[in-house]
Write a protein that holds these residues in place. Structure first.
Motif, PDB file in Angstrom:
ATOM      1  N   UNK A 145     -11.693   1.565   1.662  1.00 41.61           N
ATOM      2  CA  UNK A 145     -11.536   2.470   0.517  1.00 41.61           C
ATOM      3  C   UNK A 145     -10.166   2.272  -0.140  1.00 41.61           C
ATOM      4  N   UNK A 146      -9.113   2.257   0.697  1.00 38.80           N
ATOM      5  CA  UNK A 146      -7.746   2.065   0.191  1.00 38.80           C
ATOM      6  C   UNK A 146      -7.585   0.664  -0.397  1.00 38.80           C
ATOM      7  N   UNK A 147      -8.140  -0.324   0.308  1.00 40.94           N
ATOM      8  CA  UNK A 147      -8.051  -1.711  -0.147  1.00 40.94           C
ATOM      9  C   UNK A 147      -8.671  -1.873  -1.541  1.00 40.94           C
ATOM     10  N   UNK A 148      -9.843  -1.263  -1.730  1.00 39.52           N
ATOM     11  CA  UNK A 148     -10.539  -1.350  -3.021  1.00 39.52           C
ATOM     12  C   UNK A 148      -9.751  -0.635  -4.119  1.00 39.52           C
ATOM     13  N   UNK A 149      -9.171   0.515  -3.776  1.00 38.73           N
ATOM     14  CA  UNK A 149      -8.355   1.278  -4.733  1.00 38.73           C
ATOM     15  C   UNK A 149      -7.181   0.437  -5.228  1.00 38.73           C
TER      16      UNK A 149
ATOM     17  N   UNK B   5     -12.036  -7.095  -2.736  1.00 43.95           N
ATOM     18  CA  UNK B   5     -11.539  -6.359  -1.555  1.00 43.95           C
ATOM     19  C   UNK B   5     -12.294  -6.778  -0.295  1.00 43.95           C
ATOM     20  N   UNK B   6     -13.589  -6.944  -0.425  1.00 43.65           N
ATOM     21  CA  UNK B   6     -14.426  -7.356   0.712  1.00 43.65           C
ATOM     22  C   UNK B   6     -13.992  -8.727   1.244  1.00 43.65           C
TER      23      UNK B   6
ATOM     24  N   UNK C 102       0.786  -1.240   0.000  1.00 40.38           N
ATOM     25  CA  UNK C 102       0.000   0.000   0.000  1.00 40.38           C
ATOM     26  C   UNK C 102       0.818   1.289   0.000  1.00 40.38           C
ATOM     27  N   UNK C 103       2.177   1.174  -0.132  1.00 40.85           N
ATOM     28  CA  UNK C 103       3.021   2.369  -0.089  1.00 40.85           C
ATOM     29  C   UNK C 103       2.631   3.442  -1.084  1.00 40.85           C
ATOM     30  N   UNK C 104       2.378   3.021  -2.344  1.00 35.61           N
ATOM     31  CA  UNK C 104       2.054   3.984  -3.401  1.00 35.61           C
ATOM     32  C   UNK C 104       0.752   4.724  -3.096  1.00 35.61           C
ATOM     33  N   UNK C 105      -0.297   3.964  -2.732  1.00 38.09           N
ATOM     34  CA  UNK C 105      -1.604   4.589  -2.453  1.00 38.09           C
ATOM     35  C   UNK C 105      -1.561   5.439  -1.190  1.00 38.09           C
ATOM     36  N   UNK C 106      -0.782   5.008  -0.194  1.00 35.23           N
ATOM     37  CA  UNK C 106      -0.664   5.779   1.055  1.00 35.23           C
ATOM     38  C   UNK C 106      -0.013   7.124   0.786  1.00 35.23           C
ATOM     39  N   UNK C 107       1.044   7.124  -0.026  1.00 34.16           N
ATOM     40  CA  UNK C 107       1.702   8.398  -0.370  1.00 34.16           C
ATOM     41  C   UNK C 107       0.733   9.327  -1.112  1.00 34.16           C
ATOM     42  N   UNK C 108      -0.069   8.751  -2.014  1.00 35.55           N
ATOM     43  CA  UNK C 108      -1.062   9.560  -2.741  1.00 35.55           C
ATOM     44  C   UNK C 108      -2.101  10.133  -1.781  1.00 35.55           C
ATOM     45  N   UNK C 109      -2.565   9.288  -0.872  1.00 34.40           N
ATOM     46  CA  UNK C 109      -3.610   9.708   0.065  1.00 34.40           C
ATOM     47  C   UNK C 109      -3.137  10.863   0.963  1.00 34.40           C
ATOM     48  N   UNK C 110      -1.850  10.792   1.314  1.00 35.16           N
ATOM     49  CA  UNK C 110      -1.275  11.831   2.192  1.00 35.16           C
ATOM     50  C   UNK C 110      -0.849  13.071   1.408  1.00 35.16           C
ATOM     51  N   UNK C 111      -0.964  12.980   0.049  1.00 37.79           N
ATOM     52  CA  UNK C 111      -0.541  14.113  -0.768  1.00 37.79           C
ATOM     53  C   UNK C 111       0.967  14.266  -0.824  1.00 37.79           C
TER      54      UNK C 111
END
Length: 304
Positions: A245-249, A232-233, A166-175
């Protein structure tokens, strides 16, 4: 009576969704297997567990089996099922770059992976495909531990970083970063991860291997026939620290780029491409015959 099978996985990642679907939907139990899942945190550690008999089956990049075979062990490792067919990592920049081209990395600092590891070799393979010399056209920092690069990037190190989820999505989420390219898309169909066991284990336990492969194929069938939201579910209990939300993304990102193979058959073309990548990275002493390290009988029987 279920047969206990110890599986050592290289990492615990959403990238391997079909495996977790098979666990959560009870497909292993249906096939008579009580699965003991252990995370090795690195192909070297997973391989050691399989070679020592601590694990029955290993799940990692198949390059590890080539390295072992070239060291001439008596009881070498054979790959019997392939799970992912694309690299699972992404190039993350500090700003959105809708028109990103690989030559934009010229002269830049990039947080990369360890030498000889699949993420780093695929990255270098893409750079060379785009006429960039990994050694001279940019600076790749390989000193940061896998799993710590996102935090280092967040803290200001590097112009770009190569990240798994999840590193890539986490960085995006945090801007703090933005995905500008997928290494999976740009490297083509690469046999990124596969299941393997010692030759002796395969010879002595063909029924266990077949049952294990059948369960995985059911997980793969589910992934092929359900939406990212549904997938994801199902796998959410495996990732309690990741919100839905992140998991589904993340599942959607992998789903969209055709990450998961429809069947588990490890094709010859894929194995040869893998060896091309290893050769290109200077990590291959000598090429190995496909028939020596790959068996497709279990995967074919599970699918066809």
């Amino acid at each position: 009576g279920l047969t206990k099978v110890t599986l050592n996985e290289v990492a615990h990642s959403i990238f391997y969704a079909p495996q977790y679907v098979a666990i959560e939907k009870g497909y292993f139990a249906e096939e008579g297997i009580e699965l003991d899942l252990v995370t090795g945190f690195g192909a070297d550690k997973t391989m050691t567990a399989v070679l020592s008999g601590e694990a029955d089956i290993g799940f990692m990049g198949s390059e590890a089996s080539i390295y072992v075979y070239n060291q001439n062990p008596d009881d070498y490792i054979v790959n019997f099922a392939q799970l992912t067919q694309r690299a699972g990592n992404f190039l993350v920049a500090r700003e959105t770059m809708p028109d990103f081209k690989w030559e934009d990395l010229k002269g830049k600092d990039v947080l990369g992976g360890r030498k000889g590891g699949m993420p780093q070799m695929v990255f270098e393979y893409i750079l060379k495909k785009n006429n960039l010399d990994p050694a001279t056209d940019l600076h790749i920092d390989q000193s940061i531990d896998f799993g710590s690069t996102a935090a280092a990037f967040s803290g200001g190190q590097g112009d770009f970083t190569v990240e798994f989820e999840p590193g890539a999505s986490t960085l995006e989420k945090e801007g703090k970063g933005y995905v500008v390219a997928s290494l999976g898309v740009d490297s083509g169909y690469v046999p990124y991860t596969s299941y393997s066991a010692k030759t002796s284990f395969l010879n002595e336990n063909p029924q266990i291997i077949q049952s294990f492969t059948n369960a995985l194929q059911k997980g793969m069938d589910y992934v092929q026939n359900h939406s990212p939201e549904e997938i994801a579910q199902v796998i959410s209990p495996q990732f309690p620290e990741t919100d839905m939300d992140t998991l589904t993304t993340i599942v959607n990102r992998y789903y969209e780029q055709d990450t998961w193979k429809e069947n588990l058959v490890f094709e010859k073309d894929s194995f040869e491409l893998l060896q091309d990548i290893l050769e290109s990275a200077g990590e291959l002493e000598k090429r190995v015959d496909y028939e020596q390290l790959i068996t497709t009988e279990f995967a074919k029987s599970a699918y066809f």
